[in-house]
Design a protein around this motif. Sequence first.
Motif, short mmCIF file in Angstrom:
data_model
loop_
_atom_site.label_atom_id
_atom_site.label_comp_id
_atom_site.label_asym_id
_atom_site.label_seq_id
_atom_site.Cartn_x
_atom_site.Cartn_y
_atom_site.Cartn_z
N LEU A 108 47.78 79.60 46.40
CA LEU A 108 48.08 80.85 45.90
C LEU A 108 49.52 80.73 45.31
O LEU A 108 49.72 81.54 44.41
N VAL A 109 50.43 79.99 45.71
CA VAL A 109 51.63 79.77 44.80
C VAL A 109 51.38 79.36 43.47
O VAL A 109 52.05 79.93 42.66
N MET A 110 50.68 78.21 43.70
CA MET A 110 50.38 77.91 42.11
C MET A 110 49.42 78.74 41.29
O MET A 110 49.72 78.86 40.33
N ALA A 111 48.47 79.34 42.09
CA ALA A 111 47.90 80.28 41.30
C ALA A 111 48.71 81.30 40.74
O ALA A 111 48.80 81.77 39.52
N GLY A 112 49.52 82.03 41.60
CA GLY A 112 50.53 83.11 41.24
C GLY A 112 51.37 82.74 40.09
O GLY A 112 51.64 83.32 39.06
N ALA A 113 51.94 81.36 40.21
CA ALA A 113 52.83 80.92 39.09
C ALA A 113 52.21 80.48 37.82
O ALA A 113 52.51 81.09 36.89
N CYS A 114 51.02 79.95 37.88
CA CYS A 114 50.47 79.68 36.36
C CYS A 114 49.80 81.08 36.04
O CYS A 114 49.73 81.18 34.87
N GLY B 22 55.92 84.87 45.61
CA GLY B 22 56.69 83.66 45.44
C GLY B 22 56.28 82.94 44.18
O GLY B 22 57.26 82.43 43.15
N GLY B 23 54.92 82.47 44.00
CA GLY B 23 54.47 81.89 43.04
C GLY B 23 54.97 82.61 41.63
O GLY B 23 55.07 82.13 40.68
N ALA B 24 54.62 84.09 41.78
CA ALA B 24 54.96 84.88 40.43
C ALA B 24 56.19 84.51 39.90
O ALA B 24 56.77 84.54 38.71
N GLY C 59 56.55 81.29 38.31
CA GLY C 59 56.04 81.49 37.07
C GLY C 59 57.17 82.37 35.94
O GLY C 59 57.28 81.77 34.64
N ALA D 168 49.91 75.83 33.17
CA ALA D 168 50.12 76.93 32.37
C ALA D 168 50.00 76.72 30.95
O ALA D 168 49.47 77.74 30.18
N PHE E 220 48.38 82.17 57.48
CA PHE E 220 47.93 82.32 56.23
C PHE E 220 48.65 83.42 55.59
O PHE E 220 48.82 84.63 56.22
N SER F 54 57.67 82.14 48.91
CA SER F 54 56.29 81.44 49.00
C SER F 54 56.10 80.76 50.21
O SER F 54 54.73 80.49 50.54
N VAL G 15 53.15 73.51 37.73
CA VAL G 15 53.35 74.77 37.10
C VAL G 15 53.17 74.86 35.58
O VAL G 15 52.25 75.24 35.02
N SER H 202 52.95 86.78 50.11
CA SER H 202 54.15 85.96 50.05
C SER H 202 54.14 85.10 49.02
O SER H 202 54.76 84.58 48.31
N ALA H 203 52.93 84.22 49.53
CA ALA H 203 52.85 83.05 48.50
C ALA H 203 52.50 83.52 47.01
O ALA H 203 52.89 82.61 46.07
N LEU H 204 51.69 84.54 46.74
CA LEU H 204 51.58 85.10 45.56
C LEU H 204 52.65 85.42 44.73
O LEU H 204 53.09 85.22 43.71
N VAL I 134 51.32 84.08 36.03
CA VAL I 134 52.32 84.83 35.40
C VAL I 134 52.67 83.95 34.19
O VAL I 134 53.07 84.45 33.12
N SER J 64 47.88 79.04 52.19
CA SER J 64 48.55 79.87 51.49
C SER J 64 48.89 79.38 50.11
O SER J 64 49.19 79.80 49.01
N LEU J 65 49.58 77.88 50.18
CA LEU J 65 50.20 77.43 48.91
C LEU J 65 49.42 77.11 47.80
O LEU J 65 50.08 77.24 46.64
#
Lengths: 150, 146
Positions: B45-51, A16-18, A21, A120, A8, B21, A116, A12-14, B53, B42-43
Motif C-alpha cells: 500500500l505504500v507503493m500504491a499510495g505513492a504512485c 506514508g506512501g502519499a 508521492g 508513476a 497490518f 509508512s 515510485v 499509515s502505509a497509505l 499521488v 502493508s508495504l
Amino acid sequence: MIIDWNHFSPWSALTGGALIGLAASLLLLANGRIAGVSGILGGLLRLDENDTPWQAAFVAGLLFAPALWAILMPGGLPLPSFTPEDGAGWGALILGGLLVGIGTRLANGCTSGHGVCGLARLSVRSLAAVLVFMAFGFLTVFVVRHILGN
Amino acid sequence: MAKTLVALLSGLIFGFGLIASGMSNPGKVKGFLDLAGQWDPSLALVMAGACGVALVPFAWARQRTTSWLGAAMPDNSLQSIDRRLLIGSALFGVGWGLSGFCPGPAVVGLGAGYQPGIVFVIAMLLGMVTFEWRLRRGVAGARGDE
C-alpha cells in the motif's frame, strides 16, 4: 499464505506512501529531478557543481527527518525492529548493503527511482525492475527464513 | 538556492513518508517479503499510495519542457530492458531481502542513529563506490549510460 493482521497497517502505509508521492512530485515539478535515492547517493559520489547542492540537500532532508519527526509528532519516533537473529545478522546486513549498493547502481534505480517515480510515469523498464527486485526479495526471505530456517 | 531549498523540503517530506509508512523499519519490510510466513501486506500500500499521488503530477510534468524553477525536465529516453537492469535489480532484491533495507530507509535510519542503518549505509556506499570505480567503466563504456 497467512495474513499477519496484527501488524497490518493500511492507513499509515497509505498516508506514508502519499507523502512519498508528494515529495517526488514536488522535486520533479519544481526542480525537474527524479527523487531516486540510489541515484542521488551515487551522484554525490562524483561531485558536480550543478547537482551536488540539491543532492546533498535532499539527503540532508532524509537525515534530519527522524529528528524533526521526534520533535513534531506526538508519541515520538517509532522504534524499528531489527533483531540480528531474525534471518539477518550483521554479516547479512553488510552483504545486503554491498549488494544493494552495486545492484541499484547497475539497475539505475531502487524502490524510489523505479518503484515510485518509474511506475508513476508508467515506464515499462521500471516495471520490469520492480518485478525483478520484488521477486528476488521474496525469494531471499523465503530461503533465509524457511529453508535455512533462521 | 531555491532549488536547494526545494530539495531539502522534498527530502524531509520523503523521510516523513518513509517513517510513517513503516518502510524505515526493516522488521516490517521482512514481514512484507515473507510470503510463506506471517505475511504483512502493508508495504504494497505504500507503493500504491505513492504512485497514486504521483501519477497526475508526473503526467503533468511530461507536458512541460522546463520545471517551475526553470530546470530542464528529465530525459525519459532510456527504455531498454537489458541485462544490466535485470541483473542489477536481482542483486538489489537479494540485498533487500537479506537486510530489510533499501537506500532511502537506510539513510533515514542513519539519521536516527540507528545502528543497523549506519552499518548498512557504510556497506551500501562501499558497493556504490565499487560500482563507480570498477564496474561502471566496463558496463557503461559500451552503452554510453547516463
